[in-house]
Motif scaffolding. Structure first.
Motif, PDB file in Angstrom:
ATOM      1  N   GLY A  71       0.813  -1.202   0.000  1.00  0.00           N
ATOM      2  CA  GLY A  71       0.000   0.000   0.000  1.00  0.00           C
ATOM      3  C   GLY A  71       0.846   1.251   0.000  1.00  0.00           C
ATOM      4  O   GLY A  71       1.829   1.354  -0.733  1.00  0.00           O
ATOM      5  N   ALA A  72       0.500   2.196   0.840  1.00  0.00           N
ATOM      6  CA  ALA A  72       1.102   3.527   0.816  1.00  0.00           C
ATOM      7  C   ALA A  72       2.596   3.491   1.162  1.00  0.00           C
ATOM      8  O   ALA A  72       3.057   2.671   1.963  1.00  0.00           O
ATOM      9  CB  ALA A  72       0.374   4.430   1.803  1.00  0.00           C
ATOM     10  N   VAL A  73       3.325   4.398   0.541  1.00  0.00           N
ATOM     11  CA  VAL A  73       4.737   4.595   0.851  1.00  0.00           C
ATOM     12  C   VAL A  73       4.853   5.388   2.148  1.00  0.00           C
ATOM     13  O   VAL A  73       4.114   6.350   2.364  1.00  0.00           O
ATOM     14  CB  VAL A  73       5.449   5.347  -0.288  1.00  0.00           C
ATOM     15  N   ARG A  74       5.759   4.962   3.022  1.00  0.00           N
ATOM     16  CA  ARG A  74       5.990   5.671   4.281  1.00  0.00           C
ATOM     17  C   ARG A  74       7.367   6.294   4.289  1.00  0.00           C
ATOM     18  O   ARG A  74       8.307   5.776   3.679  1.00  0.00           O
ATOM     19  CB  ARG A  74       5.879   4.717   5.468  1.00  0.00           C
ATOM     20  N   ALA A  75       7.495   7.416   4.966  1.00  0.00           N
ATOM     21  CA  ALA A  75       8.798   8.062   5.125  1.00  0.00           C
ATOM     22  C   ALA A  75       9.566   7.358   6.239  1.00  0.00           C
ATOM     23  O   ALA A  75       9.068   7.276   7.365  1.00  0.00           O
ATOM     24  CB  ALA A  75       8.630   9.537   5.449  1.00  0.00           C
ATOM     25  N   PRO A  76      10.759   6.830   5.974  1.00  0.00           N
ATOM     26  CA  PRO A  76      11.533   6.177   7.034  1.00  0.00           C
ATOM     27  C   PRO A  76      11.963   7.165   8.105  1.00  0.00           C
ATOM     28  O   PRO A  76      12.083   8.371   7.860  1.00  0.00           O
ATOM     29  CB  PRO A  76      12.758   5.633   6.289  1.00  0.00           C
ATOM     30  N   LEU A  77      12.201   6.645   9.313  1.00  0.00           N
ATOM     31  CA  LEU A  77      12.789   7.476  10.353  1.00  0.00           C
ATOM     32  C   LEU A  77      14.180   7.920   9.908  1.00  0.00           C
ATOM     33  O   LEU A  77      14.946   7.112   9.360  1.00  0.00           O
ATOM     34  CB  LEU A  77      12.906   6.704  11.665  1.00  0.00           C
ATOM     35  N   PRO A  78      14.543   9.167  10.127  1.00  0.00           N
ATOM     36  CA  PRO A  78      15.893   9.608   9.753  1.00  0.00           C
ATOM     37  C   PRO A  78      16.948   8.956  10.636  1.00  0.00           C
ATOM     38  O   PRO A  78      16.701   8.652  11.806  1.00  0.00           O
ATOM     39  CB  PRO A  78      15.839  11.125   9.958  1.00  0.00           C
ATOM     40  N   GLU A  79      18.120   8.761  10.069  1.00  0.00           N
ATOM     41  CA  GLU A  79      19.242   8.252  10.841  1.00  0.00           C
ATOM     42  C   GLU A  79      19.777   9.345  11.768  1.00  0.00           C
ATOM     43  O   GLU A  79      19.572  10.545  11.538  1.00  0.00           O
ATOM     44  CB  GLU A  79      20.365   7.786   9.912  1.00  0.00           C
ATOM     45  N   CYS A 146      12.615  -1.493  16.751  1.00  0.00           N
ATOM     46  CA  CYS A 146      12.778  -0.113  17.217  1.00  0.00           C
ATOM     47  C   CYS A 146      12.324   0.928  16.212  1.00  0.00           C
ATOM     48  O   CYS A 146      12.261   2.115  16.542  1.00  0.00           O
ATOM     49  CB  CYS A 146      14.233   0.145  17.616  1.00  0.00           C
ATOM     50  N   GLY A 147      12.028   0.521  14.986  1.00  0.00           N
ATOM     51  CA  GLY A 147      11.577   1.475  13.978  1.00  0.00           C
ATOM     52  C   GLY A 147      12.679   2.042  13.115  1.00  0.00           C
ATOM     53  O   GLY A 147      12.413   2.822  12.197  1.00  0.00           O
ATOM     54  N   ARG A 148      13.935   1.661  13.372  1.00  0.00           N
ATOM     55  CA  ARG A 148      15.042   2.142  12.541  1.00  0.00           C
ATOM     56  C   ARG A 148      14.913   1.556  11.139  1.00  0.00           C
ATOM     57  O   ARG A 148      14.497   0.411  10.966  1.00  0.00           O
ATOM     58  CB  ARG A 148      16.368   1.745  13.186  1.00  0.00           C
ATOM     59  N   HIS A 149      15.317   2.334  10.148  1.00  0.00           N
ATOM     60  CA  HIS A 149      15.155   1.876   8.763  1.00  0.00           C
ATOM     61  C   HIS A 149      16.362   1.087   8.257  1.00  0.00           C
ATOM     62  O   HIS A 149      16.205   0.026   7.654  1.00  0.00           O
ATOM     63  CB  HIS A 149      14.910   3.071   7.837  1.00  0.00           C
ATOM     64  N   ALA A 150      17.565   1.591   8.479  1.00  0.00           N
ATOM     65  CA  ALA A 150      18.765   0.980   7.892  1.00  0.00           C
ATOM     66  C   ALA A 150      19.594   0.276   8.963  1.00  0.00           C
ATOM     67  O   ALA A 150      20.069   0.931   9.905  1.00  0.00           O
ATOM     68  CB  ALA A 150      19.610   2.045   7.210  1.00  0.00           C
TER      69      ALA A 150
END
Length: 249
Positions: A71-79, A146-150
């Motif tokens: 579905g929708a694209v989400r903005a990742p949490l910034p590093e 934790c919600g971190r992206h990378a």
């Protein structure tokens, strides 16, 4: 799909997240159903650590594979703005697992396991490859939690001298020594990242210190108490992020 997704389970995949659906293999389907405990129709967030993060729904779930509707694209949490590298003398496996998990949650960018003068753990090439794969899985799971992206970059274990020879030239370099006069939290803000070296349970040996001094590492302490390797590593991440990263109040 539901607009409120803060509490949705997260799933890391090493796949592109284009299109409207995503096919998962048998191991990923098992993880989806037995670890995340998701059933048909349940919502989640999928991410690949390369900038793509999508809302999703379990469209099909079988033993041999699964399909997610994207579905929708989400903005990742910034590093974190702090580029933090942990140069970690390799402790026993359980301790290193904890370091990888918590350093990921605390925003470390790179983990470099090293063999030092007093290191007890030494891995041959085959065991080293298996351990690195294991650590990377732990880091991905920590990102899911934790919600971190990378996930952080985790390098294969190597001798301290080899690791020092390949470090970037610009970051501030600190090595932990309990007797050092300067505290870690009293250091000036690093201009181009921070590398912190953490020794094994017995500390760095004389040959290690000669190498660290030659590589322009300054000595810093976390206080008068002697900390276990895993405690020191996590304290470093927390102090550094609270002073110069994304844990500042």
């Amino acid at each position: 799909m539901a607009a409120t997704t803060n509490r949705l389970p997260r799933l890391y995949v090493e796949l592109e997240l284009d299109g409207t659906s995503l096919a998962l293999d048998e191991s990923e389907a098992h993880y989806l159903g037995h670890v995340l405990r998701l059933a048909l129709g349940r919502g989640l967030v999928v991410f690949n650590g390369r900038g793509a993060e999508r809302e999703a729904r379990v469209d099909s779930l079988q033993r041999r594979g699964a399909v997610l509707a994207l579905g929708a694209v989400r903005a990742p949490l910034p590093e974190s703005p702090l580029d933090l590298t942990l140069l970690q003398a390799l402790p026993k496996s359980d301790a290193m697992d904890l370091i990888v998990q918590k350093a990921t949650e605390l925003g470390a960018r790179t983990l470099v396991p090293v063999y030092t003068e007093f290191s007890v753990v030494k891995l041959d090439a085959e065991r080293s490859e298996r351990r690195v794969d294991h650590w990377r899985k732990i880091a991905r799971s920590a990102c899911e939690q934790c919600g971190r992206h990378a996930p952080p970059r985790i390098e294969p274990p190597r001798p301290l001298a080899d690791a020092l020879a390949t470090l970037p030239a610009l970051p501030t370099r600190l090595a932990l020594e309990p007797s050092a006069q300067q505290r870690l939290g009293e250091q000036p803000a690093p201009d181009s990242g921070l590398v912190v070296a953490v020794g094994p349970e017995g500390g760095f040996g004389p040959n290690d210190w000669r190498r660290l001094d030659a590589a322009r590492f300054s000595r810093a302490s976390l206080g008068q108490r002697v900390l276990r390797a895993e405690t020191a590593a996590l304290a470093i991440c927390a102090i550094a992020q609270s002073r110069w990263g994304d844990l500042r109040g």
